[in-house]
Design a protein around this motif. Structure first.
Motif, PDB file in Angstrom:
ATOM      1  N   GLU A  59       0.969  16.560   3.651  1.00 46.49           N
ATOM      2  CA  GLU A  59       1.068  15.066   4.026  1.00 46.49           C
ATOM      3  C   GLU A  59       1.405  14.316   2.934  1.00 46.49           C
ATOM      4  N   LYS A  89       4.511  12.062   2.204  1.00 44.95           N
ATOM      5  CA  LYS A  89       4.494  10.646   1.787  1.00 44.95           C
ATOM      6  C   LYS A  89       5.449  10.466   0.615  1.00 44.95           C
ATOM      7  N   THR A 137       9.405  10.820   0.869  1.00 43.95           N
ATOM      8  CA  THR A 137       9.807   9.798   1.449  1.00 43.95           C
ATOM      9  C   THR A 137       9.815   8.571   0.436  1.00 43.95           C
TER      10      THR A 137
END
Length: 459
Positions: free
Chosen positions: A342, A346, A349
């Motif tokens: 995760e 993140k 992104t």
């Protein structure tokens, strides 16, 4: 003696020393005695002065003003050479050279006299010569030759300066042509456009879902896969805990069975002992055998139950507990992997957005540079045109060294006037006459003293 009686004051008489004092009478007698000598000397000197005044030719000042050439230095015109430098060059080099050239081909060299001066706060050098009317042409020739010499010397300096300016002007025009050439700006803009296109392409790749979405999908799939593994581990943990509960239930059940078997064995043992104490019949013997067989069977079964309770089930329980511990560690590890996945998503992104922002800044900067290049070229062209204009102005504003006017002779003589010479001669004649009178009188007194002392041989 009476008090307050005045003391008489007698005047002090001055008795002159007649031997050392010279009275006006003696001076007059001396002049009267030697008056002929005085007039001879005075008249002779006066006549000599008159002859000099009559024979001395009139002299005039021949002047020539030389204006030093100028060149534009900075924003203001300045002399090619400092007036002091020109003066030194004239006095030490050019004037002696010109005089030598004028005298080398004549038998009776002329002793030319020429001086230089610099008027205050000016760029002029003034040539001055004292000459007579007969020598006017010779001195004018001398002045013109000096003017020519300094003019040629400065022309050499001006030519060097002009060549330097012409070279700078040619280079400036070449640079202006390069600036005006559209290919120059196009080449500069092409480099910026190339960087701009590359940045736009990278930005499209980062913002295109078909490209960047694949990376996002892969990261999301990875996260889901890790979560599925975690769920599987949790399911396995539930199953293991259920197995552990079943083992506990089996253990409890086996413990009850063991208790019941032990009770049955104790009861059978009691019956067996009671049967052994009485008279044995065939039926009792058969019962005794059956009780023995049941005791043996129960003991065997009890041993199996205890083995299962204390060995088999304990081993199974230990294995399940170990499996639960391994499952717990696997879940923790899997949870860390999910957190990392995760975080990676993140970060992916965020880095994508950060990279997009950087590329947008590069695109804006490249676009601004393209606009700036066009404006800079316009300013450079204007500046270069101004530079060319300044260089051309400097080239066109050279002022040659020249004579302000032709050598001019003063309208009035500059030599000493004849009446002044005559007055000086009269004054000198009187002074010399007086000196002659005193010398003659001194000579007579010395002669008289020698005769009185008997030194006639020294007279």
């Amino acid at each position: 003696m009476k008090e307050n009686q005045p003391v008489p004051v007698y005047p002090v008489q001055y008795i002159p020393n007649t031997e050392d004092e010279i009275s006006l009478v003696d001076i007059w007698l001396t002049f009267h005695k030697h008056r002929k000598l005085f007039f001879k000397v005075a008249i002779s000197v006066t006549v000599l002065g008159l002859i000099i005044a009559l024979l001395m030719p009139k002299s005039y000042d021949l002047r020539t003003s030389i204006e030093i050439g100028t060149a534009i230095r900075g924003d203001n015109p300045a002399p090619i050479e400092a007036p002091e430098t020109v003066k030194a060059k004239l006095e030490n080099s050019l004037i002696p050279m010109v005089i030598h050239q004028l005298n080398k081909d004549i038998e009776d060299p002329i002793d030319y006299k020429i001086s230089t001066s610099i008027p205050k706060k000016s760029a002029l050098v003034v040539l001055t010569s004292k000459t007579s009317a007969d020598e006017e042409d010779d001195y004018k020739k001398l002045h013109n030759r000096v003017i020519t010499a300094i003019t040629l010397d400065h022309a050499r300096i001006i030519n060097v300066l002009k060549k330097n300016l012409q070279t700078e002007l040619a280079l400036a025009r070449i640079l202006l042509d390069e600036l005006i050439d559209p290919a120059t700006l196009a080449a500069l803009i092409k480099e910026q456009e190339k960087a701009l296109e590359e940045a736009k392409a990278d930005l499209d790749a980062l913002s295109n879902p078909d490209i960047f979405g694949v990376q996002i999908k892969a990261s999301e799939n990875k996260i889901q896969s890790e979560k599925n593994k975690l769920a599987s581990l949790k399911d396995q943990s539930v199953i293991l805990e259920e197995k552990l509960k079943k083992i506990d239930a089996n253990q409890n059940l086996i413990k009850e069975q063991i208790g019941e078997l032990e009770t049955q064995i104790k009861e059978s043992m009691a019956l067996q002992q009671n049967a052994a104490q009485g008279v044995k019949t065939e039926t009792q013997a058969m019962a005794q055998l059956m009780i023995d067989s049941e005791v043996q069977q129960n003991r065997k079964w009890l041993a199996q139950l205890k083995e299962r309770l204390f060995i088999t089930l304990e081993n199974d329980k230990a294995d399940i507990q170990k499996a639960l511990e391994d499952n717990r560690r696997a879940q923790e590890l899997q949870q860390q992997r999910i957190v990392q996945a995760e975080a990676g998503l993140k970060e992916l992104t965020g880095s994508n957005q950060l990279e997009q922002n950087k590329l947008k800044a590069i695109i804006a900067e490249s676009q601004a540079n393209i606009n700036k290049l066009a404006n800079d070229q316009k300013r450079s062209i204007a500046t270069q045109q101004q530079t060319i204009g300044e260089l051309q102005g400097k080239l066109d504003n050279f002022v040659e060294t020249r004579a302000v006017v032709e050598p001019l002779l003063s309208t009035k003589p500059t030599s000493t006037p004849k009446r002044v010479i005559l007055l000086i001669a009269i004054f000198l004649g009187g002074i010399l006459g007086i000196m002659a009178v005193f010398f003659a009188e001194l000579r007579e007194k010395v002669r008289q003293n020698l005769l009185e002392e008997g030194h006639s041989d020294l007279v």
